[in-house]
Enzyme design. Structure first.
Site, mmCIF file in Angstrom:
data_model
loop_
_atom_site.group_PDB
_atom_site.id
_atom_site.type_symbol
_atom_site.label_atom_id
_atom_site.label_comp_id
_atom_site.label_asym_id
_atom_site.label_seq_id
_atom_site.Cartn_x
_atom_site.Cartn_y
_atom_site.Cartn_z
ATOM 1 N N LYS A 31 0.837 -1.195 0.000
ATOM 2 C CA LYS A 31 0.000 0.000 0.000
ATOM 3 C C LYS A 31 0.873 1.245 0.000
ATOM 4 O O LYS A 31 1.775 1.398 0.829
ATOM 5 C CB LYS A 31 -0.902 0.032 1.239
ATOM 6 C CG LYS A 31 -1.804 1.261 1.275
ATOM 7 C CD LYS A 31 -2.788 1.188 2.423
ATOM 8 C CE LYS A 31 -2.287 1.874 3.668
ATOM 9 N NZ LYS A 31 -2.464 3.317 3.693
ATOM 10 N N ASP A 58 -3.647 4.300 -1.868
ATOM 11 C CA ASP A 58 -4.669 4.737 -0.897
ATOM 12 C C ASP A 58 -4.692 6.261 -0.835
ATOM 13 O O ASP A 58 -4.169 6.860 0.098
ATOM 14 C CB ASP A 58 -4.337 4.130 0.476
ATOM 15 C CG ASP A 58 -5.423 4.391 1.503
ATOM 16 O OD1 ASP A 58 -6.562 4.711 1.110
ATOM 17 O OD2 ASP A 58 -5.134 4.275 2.710
ATOM 18 N N LYS A 60 -7.672 8.046 -1.244
ATOM 19 C CA LYS A 60 -9.007 8.471 -0.781
ATOM 20 C C LYS A 60 -9.513 9.675 -1.580
ATOM 21 O O LYS A 60 -9.781 10.751 -1.038
ATOM 22 C CB LYS A 60 -8.974 8.780 0.716
ATOM 23 C CG LYS A 60 -8.556 7.587 1.556
ATOM 24 C CD LYS A 60 -8.633 7.881 3.036
ATOM 25 C CE LYS A 60 -8.291 6.663 3.887
ATOM 26 N NZ LYS A 60 -6.874 6.250 3.827
ATOM 27 N N ASP A 63 -13.530 14.402 -5.121
ATOM 28 C CA ASP A 63 -13.543 15.631 -5.919
ATOM 29 C C ASP A 63 -14.703 15.520 -6.903
ATOM 30 O O ASP A 63 -15.494 14.569 -6.818
ATOM 31 C CB ASP A 63 -12.181 15.784 -6.640
ATOM 32 C CG ASP A 63 -11.823 17.244 -6.915
ATOM 33 O OD1 ASP A 63 -12.721 18.005 -7.330
ATOM 34 O OD2 ASP A 63 -10.656 17.605 -6.727
ATOM 35 N N THR A 114 -12.235 5.538 10.320
ATOM 36 C CA THR A 114 -12.249 4.956 11.666
ATOM 37 C C THR A 114 -11.783 5.967 12.710
ATOM 38 O O THR A 114 -11.974 5.759 13.899
ATOM 39 C CB THR A 114 -11.365 3.691 11.733
ATOM 40 O OG1 THR A 114 -10.110 3.994 11.127
ATOM 41 C CG2 THR A 114 -12.004 2.541 11.002
ATOM 42 N N ARG A 207 2.702 -1.177 10.902
ATOM 43 C CA ARG A 207 3.747 -1.251 11.913
ATOM 44 C C ARG A 207 4.013 -2.645 12.469
ATOM 45 O O ARG A 207 5.142 -2.913 12.908
ATOM 46 C CB ARG A 207 3.426 -0.265 13.044
ATOM 47 C CG ARG A 207 3.661 1.164 12.607
ATOM 48 C CD ARG A 207 2.946 2.151 13.486
ATOM 49 N NE ARG A 207 1.507 2.086 13.294
ATOM 50 C CZ ARG A 207 0.640 2.885 13.894
ATOM 51 N NH1 ARG A 207 1.069 3.800 14.725
ATOM 52 N NH2 ARG A 207 -0.643 2.765 13.649
HETATM 53 O O1 C5P Z 1 0.644 0.604 11.230
HETATM 54 P P1 C5P Z 1 -0.775 0.166 10.992
HETATM 55 O O2 C5P Z 1 -0.925 -1.330 10.738
HETATM 56 O O3 C5P Z 1 -1.721 0.682 12.050
HETATM 57 O O4 C5P Z 1 -1.140 0.876 9.611
HETATM 58 C C1 C5P Z 1 -2.394 0.744 9.047
HETATM 59 C C2 C5P Z 1 -2.428 1.368 7.701
HETATM 60 O O5 C5P Z 1 -3.789 1.396 7.279
HETATM 61 C C3 C5P Z 1 -1.943 2.814 7.653
HETATM 62 O O6 C5P Z 1 -1.341 3.010 6.373
HETATM 63 C C4 C5P Z 1 -3.202 3.622 7.797
HETATM 64 O O7 C5P Z 1 -3.130 4.859 7.154
HETATM 65 C C5 C5P Z 1 -4.217 2.731 7.069
HETATM 66 N N1 C5P Z 1 -5.601 2.931 7.482
HETATM 67 C C6 C5P Z 1 -6.037 2.774 8.784
HETATM 68 N N2 C5P Z 1 -7.350 2.975 9.095
HETATM 69 C C7 C5P Z 1 -8.222 3.293 8.148
HETATM 70 C C8 C5P Z 1 -7.803 3.439 6.820
HETATM 71 C C9 C5P Z 1 -6.468 3.249 6.524
HETATM 72 O O8 C5P Z 1 -5.261 2.452 9.658
HETATM 73 N N3 C5P Z 1 -9.486 3.446 8.465
#
Ligand code: C5P
Length: 237
Positions: A31, A58, A60, A63, A114, A207
């Site tokens: 991603k 990603d 989002k 427009d 979220t 992460r």
């Molecule tokens: O590090 P982590 O596993 O929390 O990263 C989750 C990824 O998913 C990040 O790139 C974050 O921007 C993305 N994301 C999220 N929640 C969402 C949409 C996207 O955590 N609702």
């Protein structure tokens, strides 16, 4: 089985591509989000495609329909496989996005971020008391009717989205953590097995892999728990 997408949440191309090279064949899907894309531009997409990786872009998009359709065409020609648009752009924008995508690109709707609390959602909608899950359900139905291929949602919403949209709709869930792992700044997390059982097709993992002492081992464990090898998952839980 759910496929794992590794989130390249880095502020420059070097550490992002170093991780891709460390993970080798363990990860086939990555991603690219707003930060890395804004830093590198489409070059990083080319580098990933050249390494034979699938790309989830990603951005989002939100427009007017004509502008979003143009961005979707650009993503298609860059070889992107999954691209996000905001459901709040409306039916015309969603239909324009779906219509502009080539056969290899799936458009995913983002419904309710979220990060939005119930209070903030009510404030934005001018409807105090609005329930995030009700809005997710409503917006998924709208996006699907507009021709969108799938949605991004929290693992806790995945079962509802699957029930509303049926089997052919692609569900992507972030917020994935191994049991006992740190939640970091995510309010609602789930294990790979829980998200896969709730109906997710793809799990976005950042992460839990990128900050792991051994990213290859972490990714192998997540993939096993996501259903690639349920017997292994049972023994490592
Ligand atoms: O590090 P982590 O596993 O929390 O990263 C989750 C990824 O998913 C990040 O790139 C974050 O921007 C993305 N994301 C999220 N929640 C969402 C949409 C996207 O955590 N609702």
């Amino acid at each position: 089985m759910a496929e794992v997408i590794v989130a390249l949440d880095f502020d420059s191309r070097e550490p992002a591509l170093e991780l891709v090279d460390v993970l080798t064949d363990e990860a086939g899907f990555y991603k690219v989000g707003l930060e890395l894309f804004t830093r590198t531009g489409p070059d990083v997409l080319e580098e990933l495609v050249a390494r034979d990786k699938s790309v989830f872009l990603d951005l989002k998009l939100h427009d007017i329909p004509n502008t979003v359709a143009g961005a979707v065409r650009a993503a298609s020609s860059a070889g992107v496989r999954l691209l996000t648009v905001h459901a709040w752009g409306g039916v015309e924008m969603l239909a324009a996005a779906a219509g502009a995508a080539d056969a290899d690109l799936e458009i995913l709707a983002v419904t309710v971020l979220t990060s939005l609390s119930g209070y903030t959602l009510g404030q934005v909608l001018g409807r105090p008391g609005a329930e995030p899950l009700d809005e997710v359900e409503r917006l998924v139905g709208m996006a699907q009717a507009a021709g969108v291929d799938g949605a991004v949602c929290s693992p806790h919403e995945a079962a509802v989205v699957r029930a509303v949209a049926g089997p052919g709709f692609t569900i992507v869930t972030p917020g994935i953590r191994l049991a006992g792992g740190s939640a970091h700044d995510q309010a609602r997390v789930a294990t790979p097995a829980t998200a896969a059982e709730a109906g997710a097709d793809y799990l976005v993992v950042g992460r839990a892999v990128t900050q792991a002492p051994d990213p290859v081992a972490a990714l192998r464990r997540i993939r096993a728990e996501a259903g690639a090898d349920r017997r292994t998952a049972e023994t490592t839980r």
